[in-house]
Design an enzyme around this catalytic site. Structure first.
Site, PDB file in Angstrom:
ATOM      1  N   CYS A   1     -27.843  25.093  -0.046  1.00 24.43           N
ATOM      2  CA  CYS A   1     -27.671  25.945   0.561  1.00 24.43           C
ATOM      3  C   CYS A   1     -29.036  27.198   0.567  1.00 24.43           C
ATOM      4  O   CYS A   1     -29.870  26.746  -0.075  1.00 24.43           O
ATOM      5  CB  CYS A   1     -26.101  26.790   0.096  1.00 24.43           C
ATOM      6  SG  CYS A   1     -26.861  28.176  -0.850  1.00 24.43           S
TER       7      CYS A   1
ATOM      8  N   LYS B   1     -12.974  37.952  -2.349  1.00 24.77           N
ATOM      9  CA  LYS B   1     -13.318  36.740  -1.801  1.00 24.77           C
ATOM     10  C   LYS B   1     -13.397  35.457  -2.653  1.00 24.77           C
ATOM     11  O   LYS B   1     -12.715  34.608  -2.570  1.00 24.77           O
ATOM     12  CB  LYS B   1     -14.623  36.658  -1.052  1.00 24.77           C
ATOM     13  CG  LYS B   1     -15.100  35.476  -0.503  1.00 24.77           C
ATOM     14  CD  LYS B   1     -16.569  35.342   0.140  1.00 24.77           C
ATOM     15  CE  LYS B   1     -17.767  35.321  -0.824  1.00 24.77           C
ATOM     16  NZ  LYS B   1     -18.040  34.058  -1.282  1.00 24.77           N
ATOM     17  N   ASN B   2     -14.061  36.043  -3.874  1.00 28.27           N
ATOM     18  CA  ASN B   2     -14.320  34.666  -4.938  1.00 28.27           C
ATOM     19  C   ASN B   2     -12.935  34.571  -5.884  1.00 28.27           C
ATOM     20  O   ASN B   2     -13.071  33.898  -6.800  1.00 28.27           O
ATOM     21  CB  ASN B   2     -15.454  35.149  -5.519  1.00 28.27           C
ATOM     22  CG  ASN B   2     -16.762  34.664  -4.748  1.00 28.27           C
ATOM     23  OD1 ASN B   2     -16.611  34.284  -3.736  1.00 28.27           O
ATOM     24  ND2 ASN B   2     -17.866  35.214  -5.109  1.00 28.27           N
TER      25      ASN B   2
ATOM     26  N   ASP C   1     -24.872  38.220  -7.392  1.00 28.86           N
ATOM     27  CA  ASP C   1     -24.319  38.818  -6.276  1.00 28.86           C
ATOM     28  C   ASP C   1     -24.830  40.271  -6.006  1.00 28.86           C
ATOM     29  O   ASP C   1     -24.516  40.561  -5.057  1.00 28.86           O
ATOM     30  CB  ASP C   1     -23.003  38.214  -6.198  1.00 28.86           C
ATOM     31  CG  ASP C   1     -22.518  36.987  -6.092  1.00 28.86           C
ATOM     32  OD1 ASP C   1     -21.399  36.521  -6.219  1.00 28.86           O
ATOM     33  OD2 ASP C   1     -23.640  36.122  -6.084  1.00 28.86           O
TER      34      ASP C   1
ATOM     35  N   ARG D   1     -27.708  24.082  -5.736  1.00 32.03           N
ATOM     36  CA  ARG D   1     -26.323  24.145  -5.961  1.00 32.03           C
ATOM     37  C   ARG D   1     -25.732  22.840  -6.126  1.00 32.03           C
ATOM     38  O   ARG D   1     -24.611  22.519  -5.505  1.00 32.03           O
ATOM     39  CB  ARG D   1     -25.726  25.225  -5.150  1.00 32.03           C
ATOM     40  CG  ARG D   1     -26.465  26.446  -5.069  1.00 32.03           C
ATOM     41  CD  ARG D   1     -25.668  27.528  -4.042  1.00 32.03           C
ATOM     42  NE  ARG D   1     -24.386  28.063  -4.685  1.00 32.03           N
ATOM     43  CZ  ARG D   1     -23.504  28.931  -3.874  1.00 32.03           C
ATOM     44  NH1 ARG D   1     -23.846  29.303  -2.728  1.00 32.03           N
ATOM     45  NH2 ARG D   1     -22.409  29.114  -4.411  1.00 32.03           N
ATOM     46  N   PRO D   2     -25.916  21.989  -7.018  1.00 34.26           N
ATOM     47  CA  PRO D   2     -25.195  20.701  -7.126  1.00 34.26           C
ATOM     48  C   PRO D   2     -23.965  21.048  -7.631  1.00 34.26           C
ATOM     49  O   PRO D   2     -23.706  22.151  -8.328  1.00 34.26           O
ATOM     50  CB  PRO D   2     -26.182  20.091  -8.129  1.00 34.26           C
ATOM     51  CG  PRO D   2     -26.907  21.056  -8.867  1.00 34.26           C
ATOM     52  CD  PRO D   2     -27.353  22.382  -7.982  1.00 34.26           C
TER      53      PRO D   2
ATOM     54  N   ARG E   1     -19.288  26.031   0.794  1.00 37.88           N
ATOM     55  CA  ARG E   1     -19.216  25.059  -0.013  1.00 37.88           C
ATOM     56  C   ARG E   1     -18.239  25.251  -1.227  1.00 37.88           C
ATOM     57  O   ARG E   1     -17.872  24.179  -1.923  1.00 37.88           O
ATOM     58  CB  ARG E   1     -20.765  25.195  -0.906  1.00 37.88           C
ATOM     59  CG  ARG E   1     -21.018  26.725  -1.286  1.00 37.88           C
ATOM     60  CD  ARG E   1     -22.515  26.770  -2.057  1.00 37.88           C
ATOM     61  NE  ARG E   1     -22.598  25.805  -2.986  1.00 37.88           N
ATOM     62  CZ  ARG E   1     -23.191  24.697  -2.842  1.00 37.88           C
ATOM     63  NH1 ARG E   1     -23.961  24.151  -1.645  1.00 37.88           N
ATOM     64  NH2 ARG E   1     -23.403  23.732  -3.773  1.00 37.88           N
TER      65      ARG E   1
ATOM     66  N   ARG F   1     -18.879  36.795   6.068  1.00 35.95           N
ATOM     67  CA  ARG F   1     -18.251  35.918   5.515  1.00 35.95           C
ATOM     68  C   ARG F   1     -17.762  36.421   4.070  1.00 35.95           C
ATOM     69  O   ARG F   1     -16.823  35.949   3.595  1.00 35.95           O
ATOM     70  CB  ARG F   1     -19.447  34.590   4.848  1.00 35.95           C
ATOM     71  CG  ARG F   1     -19.848  33.543   6.024  1.00 35.95           C
ATOM     72  CD  ARG F   1     -20.780  32.717   5.389  1.00 35.95           C
ATOM     73  NE  ARG F   1     -20.025  32.241   4.214  1.00 35.95           N
ATOM     74  CZ  ARG F   1     -20.670  31.338   3.318  1.00 35.95           C
ATOM     75  NH1 ARG F   1     -22.029  31.035   3.607  1.00 35.95           N
ATOM     76  NH2 ARG F   1     -19.927  30.651   2.450  1.00 35.95           N
TER      77      ARG F   1
HETATM   78  C1  EPZ Z   1     -19.898  31.212  -7.533  1.00 37.28           C
HETATM   79  O1  EPZ Z   1     -20.568  30.180  -6.904  1.00 37.28           O
HETATM   80  C2  EPZ Z   1     -19.691  32.242  -6.325  1.00 37.28           C
HETATM   81  N1  EPZ Z   1     -18.938  31.629  -5.479  1.00 37.28           N
HETATM   82  C3  EPZ Z   1     -21.233  32.828  -6.145  1.00 37.28           C
HETATM   83  O2  EPZ Z   1     -20.777  33.902  -5.115  1.00 37.28           O
HETATM   84  C4  EPZ Z   1     -21.892  33.304  -7.290  1.00 37.28           C
HETATM   85  O3  EPZ Z   1     -22.953  33.866  -6.884  1.00 37.28           O
HETATM   86  C5  EPZ Z   1     -21.839  32.214  -8.356  1.00 37.28           C
HETATM   87  O4  EPZ Z   1     -20.468  31.822  -8.863  1.00 37.28           O
HETATM   88  C6  EPZ Z   1     -22.496  32.919  -9.715  1.00 37.28           C
HETATM   89  O5  EPZ Z   1     -21.767  33.754 -10.181  1.00 37.28           O
HETATM   90  C7  EPZ Z   1     -17.458  31.446  -5.428  1.00 37.28           C
HETATM   91  O6  EPZ Z   1     -16.946  31.966  -6.483  1.00 37.28           O
HETATM   92  C8  EPZ Z   1     -16.820  30.895  -4.283  1.00 37.28           C
HETATM   93  P1  EPZ Z   1     -22.138  28.425 -10.458  1.00 37.28           P
HETATM   94  P2  EPZ Z   1     -20.860  28.737  -7.929  1.00 37.28           P
HETATM   95  O7  EPZ Z   1     -21.360  27.039 -10.201  1.00 37.28           O
HETATM   96  O8  EPZ Z   1     -19.605  28.385  -8.586  1.00 37.28           O
HETATM   97  C9  EPZ Z   1     -25.711  25.513 -11.189  1.00 37.28           C
HETATM   98  C10 EPZ Z   1     -21.157  34.687  -3.238  1.00 37.28           C
HETATM   99  O9  EPZ Z   1     -22.419  35.627  -2.897  1.00 37.28           O
HETATM  100  N2  EPZ Z   1     -24.798  24.619 -11.426  1.00 37.28           N
HETATM  101  O10 EPZ Z   1     -21.783  29.453 -11.355  1.00 37.28           O
HETATM  102  O11 EPZ Z   1     -21.366  27.789  -6.972  1.00 37.28           O
HETATM  103  C11 EPZ Z   1     -26.012  26.176  -9.865  1.00 37.28           C
HETATM  104  O12 EPZ Z   1     -27.207  25.380  -9.059  1.00 37.28           O
HETATM  105  C12 EPZ Z   1     -21.278  33.708  -3.881  1.00 37.28           C
HETATM  106  O13 EPZ Z   1     -20.071  35.499  -3.220  1.00 37.28           O
HETATM  107  C13 EPZ Z   1     -25.174  23.200 -11.561  1.00 37.28           C
HETATM  108  O14 EPZ Z   1     -26.258  23.089 -11.812  1.00 37.28           O
HETATM  109  O15 EPZ Z   1     -22.015  29.190  -8.937  1.00 37.28           O
HETATM  110  C14 EPZ Z   1     -26.348  27.373 -10.242  1.00 37.28           C
HETATM  111  O16 EPZ Z   1     -27.800  27.715 -10.601  1.00 37.28           O
HETATM  112  C15 EPZ Z   1     -22.654  33.189  -3.608  1.00 37.28           C
HETATM  113  N3  EPZ Z   1     -24.227  22.002 -11.571  1.00 37.28           N
HETATM  114  C16 EPZ Z   1     -25.538  27.891 -11.709  1.00 37.28           C
HETATM  115  O17 EPZ Z   1     -25.467  26.771 -12.015  1.00 37.28           O
HETATM  116  C17 EPZ Z   1     -22.821  22.556 -11.237  1.00 37.28           C
HETATM  117  O18 EPZ Z   1     -22.251  21.485 -11.393  1.00 37.28           O
HETATM  118  C18 EPZ Z   1     -24.502  28.805 -11.324  1.00 37.28           C
HETATM  119  O19 EPZ Z   1     -23.780  28.481 -10.568  1.00 37.28           O
HETATM  120  C19 EPZ Z   1     -22.547  23.731 -10.872  1.00 37.28           C
HETATM  121  C20 EPZ Z   1     -23.557  24.618 -11.045  1.00 37.28           C
END
Ligand code: EPZ
Length: 419
Positions: A116, A22-23, A304, A121-122, A92, A396
């Protein structure tokens, strides 16, 4: 809303084929926007998130068609660089169209995804990177408005490792003028997969899979034809299922090195996990040993997989500590597991789990994708019957999970249209 009904306590036997990731599928669907012409994506999982993303691409003006696990995307006709709230709030990852739209069309209007279930998740790091590349960003009535005559290469240093942030900026940089360097880039295998496809399209990316990625901008890209990688989180979920007493299964399709930290922790818990020519074989144990985990960006233990691993620790012979460092609210499965007899106490970002001999079946409520997967795993382990409600969360990210579990000998059925 459907529910899944599970008769627990039955060992799993046999082989299960993991679906496409998916990712990986979601950013690659976004990458198709970078090139006029028809891209073809193969081994695509049949998931709600993929259907939502293709609906978004059609909203943008692209033409899409699906034949089984093959998705065709013709981005020649994209004429509306706008991702609306009603689609972004469902998923998102829609924010992944921001970089490609800005790079190819010089403008984009994308709804802010909002929070979410698992955290705020900003996307500030996505926006900060695009501004560093010369984009003019404004926020209006819940939307990001981005414009750039032509993005220019920049050095971007991520304050924290962001998976889709890295992907968004890597895609934007492919059509920028000059070189972009992403420092503290995410190292997930899905990021590497995206870079592979962008390079197939004519991009010039090096370093993907490390924390420094370099992208030499080019003027245009070609459509791609690619079969995507297997889903390592689905694979990890089935590995945990195979840890149940008396189980012996082979999980096919996923590269063991993509699950290194998970396989290592399962091994520490006394479970027999070994890569074989047919796939990753796992044999259950009567009582796993307690093992502490702390989630971290790849190659650390994946967030995850945290909820799924917690189920195993609920049945361990001692006390374990699980610390969630990536998201601020990813313990919503805890209260549902407690209703099944688990002994868990949450202290801030950590959960202390005191292993029990058994879990008891109950009616439980899914709250987010991976939490719902953990409740299904708990139902497989528990005595009697477990009903997991609101399984749209599971749909999903897992392709027909009840069919795959049924083929492994589990007594699982989906009941349509319940509360
Ligand atoms: C990706 O989400 C995955 N989704 C998530 O999978 C996964 O849990 C996550 O990476 C961590 O590996 C997809 O790939 C579609 P991040 P993402 O940006 O990119 C903070 C699932 O279950 N952050 O790596 O949104 C954020 O809040 C989903 O399949 C900021 O602060 O995660 C988090 O605390 C859930 N500002 C941390 O970084 C930003 O601009 C890591 O988030 C971006 C992120």
């Amino acid at each position: 809303m459907d529910k899944i009904v599970i008769e627990g306590g039955k060992p799993l036997k046999g082989e299960v084929q993991v679906s496409g990731a998916k990712n990986a599928a979601l950013p690659i669907l976004a990458a198709a926007l970078l090139a006029p012409g028809e891209s073809i994506m193969r081994n695509v999982p049949d998931l709600q998130d993929v259907r939502t993303f293709t609906a978004l691409l059609r909203f943008l003006g692209a033409r899409t068609s699906v034949e089984g696990s093959v998705v065709h995307i013709d981005a020649s006709t994209v004429n509306r660089p706008e991702a609306p709230y009603e689609l972004v709030k469902q998923m998102r990852a829609s924010v992944l169209v921001l970089g490609p739209l800005l790079a190819r069309f010089g403008k984009a209007k994308v709804s802010l995804p909002g929070g979410c279930a698992i955290g705020a998740r900003p996307i500030n790091l996505h926006l900060k990177g695009l501004e560093a590349m010369g984009a003019r960003i404004s926020l209006e009535r819940g939307y990001v408005i981005a414009e750039a005559d032509r993005l220019k290469g920049a050095e971007i240093n991520f304050d924290i490792s962001t998976h889709t942030g890295t992907e968004n900026l890597m895609m934007a940089a492919t059509l920028a003028k000059g070189r972009t360097v992403l420092i503290n880039a995410a190292r997930e295998p899905e990021v590497e997969e995206l870079a592979r496809i962008l390079n197939k399209m004519g991009a010039r990316i090096s370093g993907a899979g490390t924390n420094i990625i370099e992208i030499e901008g080019t003027d245009d890209l070609e459509p791609f034809d690619h079969a995507i990688m297997a889903d390592r989180i689905e694979a990890g979920t089935f590995l945990v299922a195979g840890c149940l007493p008396g189980s012996d299964i082979i999980v096919k399709g996923c590269l063991p090195e993509h699950l290194g930290s998970v396989i290592s922790k399962l091994g520490q818990s006394g479970v027999d996990v070994e890569p074989t020519a047919r796939g990753i074989r796992v044999r259950g144990t009567e009582r796993p040993e307690p093992v502490d985990i702390t989630t971290a960006p790849y190659p650390g233990f994946p967030t995850d997989m945290q909820a799924q691993f917690m189920v195993l620790m609920c049945l361990s012979s001692g006390q374990s500590l699980i610390t969630e460092t990536v998201f601020e609210n990813r313990f919503m499965h805890v209260s549902e597991l407690q209703r099944m007899g688990a002994d868990i106490s949450v202290r801030g970002r950590s959960a202390i789990i005191r292993g029990q001999e058994r879990l008891c079946g109950a009616q439980v409520m899914a709250t987010d994708l991976r939490a719902s997967a953990s409740l299904v795993l708990a139902g497989l382990a528990a005595e009697n019957t477990t009903e997991v409600l609101r399984v749209y969360h599971i749909d999903r990210g897992y392709e027909r999970i009840e069919e795959k579990l049924g083929k492994l000998g589990c007594r699982v059925k989906r009941v349509a249209g319940s509360a």
